[in-house]
Design a protein around this motif. Structure first.
Motif, PDB file in Angstrom:
ATOM      1  N   GLY A   1      27.387  44.433  38.183  1.00 57.94           N
ATOM      2  CA  GLY A   1      28.275  43.946  37.280  1.00 57.94           C
ATOM      3  C   GLY A   1      29.651  44.150  38.246  1.00 57.94           C
ATOM      4  N   GLY A   2      29.338  45.348  39.400  1.00 55.06           N
ATOM      5  CA  GLY A   2      31.055  45.502  39.543  1.00 55.06           C
ATOM      6  C   GLY A   2      31.113  44.747  40.691  1.00 55.06           C
ATOM      7  N   ILE A   3      30.299  43.934  41.297  1.00 56.21           N
ATOM      8  CA  ILE A   3      29.805  43.273  42.633  1.00 56.21           C
ATOM      9  C   ILE A   3      28.931  42.410  43.026  1.00 56.21           C
ATOM     10  CG2 ILE A   3      28.039  44.259  43.682  1.00 56.21           C
ATOM     11  CD1 ILE A   3      29.250  45.168  46.145  1.00 56.21           C
ATOM     12  N   ALA A   4      27.985  41.317  41.547  1.00 53.57           N
ATOM     13  CA  ALA A   4      27.790  40.025  41.753  1.00 53.57           C
ATOM     14  C   ALA A   4      28.301  39.363  41.926  1.00 53.57           C
ATOM     15  CB  ALA A   4      26.312  40.342  40.184  1.00 53.57           C
TER      16      ALA A   4
ATOM     17  N   THR B   1      40.268  40.447  40.932  1.00 53.50           N
ATOM     18  CA  THR B   1      41.020  42.144  39.880  1.00 53.50           C
ATOM     19  C   THR B   1      40.032  42.434  39.045  1.00 53.50           C
ATOM     20  OG1 THR B   1      43.187  40.435  40.104  1.00 53.50           O
ATOM     21  CG2 THR B   1      42.935  41.924  38.288  1.00 53.50           C
ATOM     22  N   SER B   2      40.218  43.418  39.094  1.00 49.61           N
ATOM     23  CA  SER B   2      39.445  44.727  38.066  1.00 49.61           C
ATOM     24  C   SER B   2      40.754  45.510  37.471  1.00 49.61           C
ATOM     25  CB  SER B   2      38.597  45.833  38.436  1.00 49.61           C
ATOM     26  OG  SER B   2      37.955  45.118  39.085  1.00 49.61           O
ATOM     27  N   GLY B   3      40.533  45.196  35.660  1.00 51.38           N
ATOM     28  CA  GLY B   3      41.420  45.902  34.885  1.00 51.38           C
ATOM     29  C   GLY B   3      40.558  46.242  33.650  1.00 51.38           C
TER      30      GLY B   3
ATOM     31  N   ALA C   1      34.979  42.385  47.968  1.00 47.09           N
ATOM     32  CA  ALA C   1      36.709  42.293  47.649  1.00 47.09           C
ATOM     33  C   ALA C   1      36.511  42.894  45.888  1.00 47.09           C
ATOM     34  CB  ALA C   1      37.373  40.859  47.463  1.00 47.09           C
ATOM     35  N   ASP C   2      35.513  42.453  45.010  1.00 45.59           N
ATOM     36  CA  ASP C   2      35.099  42.379  44.287  1.00 45.59           C
ATOM     37  C   ASP C   2      34.303  44.025  43.915  1.00 45.59           C
ATOM     38  OD1 ASP C   2      33.867  42.180  41.830  1.00 45.59           O
ATOM     39  OD2 ASP C   2      32.213  40.731  41.684  1.00 45.59           O
ATOM     40  N   GLY C   3      33.593  44.527  44.721  1.00 39.57           N
ATOM     41  CA  GLY C   3      33.730  45.891  45.144  1.00 39.57           C
ATOM     42  C   GLY C   3      34.404  47.115  45.350  1.00 39.57           C
ATOM     43  N   LEU C   4      35.064  47.019  46.141  1.00 40.33           N
ATOM     44  CA  LEU C   4      36.247  47.311  46.334  1.00 40.33           C
ATOM     45  C   LEU C   4      37.590  47.363  45.281  1.00 40.33           C
ATOM     46  CD1 LEU C   4      37.488  46.333  49.993  1.00 40.33           C
ATOM     47  CD2 LEU C   4      37.024  48.713  48.884  1.00 40.33           C
ATOM     48  N   SER C   5      37.702  46.354  44.418  1.00 36.24           N
ATOM     49  CA  SER C   5      38.167  46.097  43.665  1.00 36.24           C
ATOM     50  C   SER C   5      38.361  47.114  42.154  1.00 36.24           C
ATOM     51  CB  SER C   5      38.625  44.712  42.748  1.00 36.24           C
ATOM     52  OG  SER C   5      37.448  44.391  41.935  1.00 36.24           O
ATOM     53  N   THR C   6      36.914  47.140  42.185  1.00 39.10           N
ATOM     54  CA  THR C   6      35.926  48.034  40.714  1.00 39.10           C
ATOM     55  C   THR C   6      36.599  49.604  41.674  1.00 39.10           C
ATOM     56  OG1 THR C   6      34.901  46.536  40.327  1.00 39.10           O
ATOM     57  CG2 THR C   6      34.430  48.424  39.392  1.00 39.10           C
ATOM     58  N   ALA C   7      36.130  49.580  42.288  1.00 34.33           N
ATOM     59  CA  ALA C   7      36.345  50.868  43.292  1.00 34.33           C
ATOM     60  C   ALA C   7      37.373  51.450  43.294  1.00 34.33           C
ATOM     61  CB  ALA C   7      35.761  51.399  44.740  1.00 34.33           C
TER      62      ALA C   7
HETATM   63 MG    MG Z   1      34.236  44.512  41.393  1.00 41.87          MG
END
Ligand code: MG
Ligand code: AMP
Length: 345
Positions: A172-175, A242-244, A286-292
């Motif tokens: 879910g954090g990267i898909a 964006t992750s928030g 971009a997706d994995g990093l925003s969560t990380a």
């Molecule tokens: Mg993410």
């Protein structure tokens, strides 16, 4: 207990109305323009594509999104990810569609020293983010689940993937970022001149706008996500993710509990950030990093960037302070009345 799940009401309306919405026509500059909305990956996916192959390219992109959702979902019983999770420790052979985001996830996990960890799924479930029966798990329960969490437990040999019995993965954090990257690759191969795809908090662009101007992507105000923005990014071809904590949370006993988990505690991450927006050429990263980076917090996120590079970011801290990294100096325009600090390397 109250629940906030950004996009839920829109999603419900959309689902009830129609699964697909699409339109086709010429934009003001005479270029073929195709727009399509799909409900997939628990969110509304919006595609806008320009160029003479726009219609065919959009259909291929939509088909890829549905294919990836079927393989990557941790909640669909017959997905590749669910097969890995229910294999009782046995190896499951997966397609490259699954292997690629797994490898990217493991890379970000080791670089972030475990702040990003797709084995958090037992925690995600314990808090009710899958069943939507939200609850605050006890300390004992979280400490028992901790035994199953740890990205080093994932084994990949060729295309065979296994996790120990009890360990479960959740992409879910990267898909979504991997999906937008695959879609953009398809659109580029189709020869379209420009495109933008938006999936929940993810946006990714291809080429340029027909009028030659930059794509303008608004960054949500985490305190007013439905109406407010903290500023705008003017970008060429890139991903903006964006992750928030504001994107999905519930309230219980006067406290908010959001969906991004600190893998070392099992609790929603409290790193001093309200949101992180990553600008990176690659959608998956971009997706994995925003969560990380959200889990790492501002200081460690900046240290991560110093060590590994390859992206820029906009951080909103708990006190509302906005920090941008140096590559965004000429790309970020703050909303009226907002100040920001520039982190110079
Ligand atoms: Mg993410
Ligand atoms: P995102 O919205 O991209 O930040 O991803 C959040 C989603 O990733 C959550 O809904 C979980 O499914 C999963 N997740 C939560 N915490 C983590 C974590 N620390 N590392 C990797 N995935 C996570």
């Amino acid at each position: 207990m109250s629940v906030f799940y950004k996009g839920l009401s829109l999603t419900a309306v959309f689902c009830a109305a129609a699964l697909f919405f699409s339109s086709c026509g010429l934009d003001l500059n005479g270029s073929e323009k195709r727009s399509k909305q799909i409900f997939a990956m628990d969110t509304i996916v919006e595609l806008t594509v320009y160029g003479k192959n726009a219609e065919q390219a959009t259909e291929s992109a939509a088909a890829k999104i549905m294919e990836l959702e079927a393989e990557l979902s941790a909640t669909k019983a017959d997905s590749a990810v669910s097969k890995i999770n229910s294999a009782l420790g046995a190896a499951v052979t997966v397609s490259d569609n699954v292997k690629a985001p797994l490898l990217a996830a493991l890379d970000i996990s080791s670089k972030s020293k475990g702040a990003f960890d797709i084995t958090v799924f037992p925690f995600v479930k314990a808090w009710g983010f899958v069943s939507k029966e939200y609850r605050v798990p006890g300390k004992d329960e979280l400490s028992r689940l901790q035994d199953f969490v740890g990205f080093k437990k994932i084994e990949i040999n060729g295309n065979a993937v296994s996790v120990p019995n009890g360990t479960e993965i959740d992409l879910g954090g990267i898909a979504k970022g991997y999906t937008s990257q695959c879609v953009c690759d398809i659109l580029k191969e189709s020869g379209v001149t420009g495109a933008v795809i938006s999936l929940g908090g993810n946006a990714q662009t291809v080429g340029g706008k027909p009028d030659g101007s930059k794509w303008r992507i608004a960054v949500c105000d985490p305190d007013d996500p439905d109406n407010g923005t903290i500023g705008t990014l003017s970008v060429d071809e890139t991903a903006v993710v964006t992750s928030g904590g504001y994107q999905r949370f519930f309230e219980s006993g006067g406290r908010k509990y959001h969906h991004i988990i600190n893998p070392s505690t099992g609790y929603p991450s409290e790193s001093g950030l309200k949101s992180v927006t990553v600008v990176c050429a690659d959608g998956t990263y971009a997706d994995g990093l925003s969560t990380a980076l959200f889990v790492l917090g501002l200081e460690d996120a900046l240290a991560y960037r110093k060590s590994h590079g390859g992206f820029d970011a906009v951080f909103v801290s708990d006190d509302g302070t906005i920090t941008i990294t140096s590559g965004l100096k000429d790309l970020f325009t703050p909303a009226q009345g907002r100040q920001f600090s520039l982190y110079e390397d």
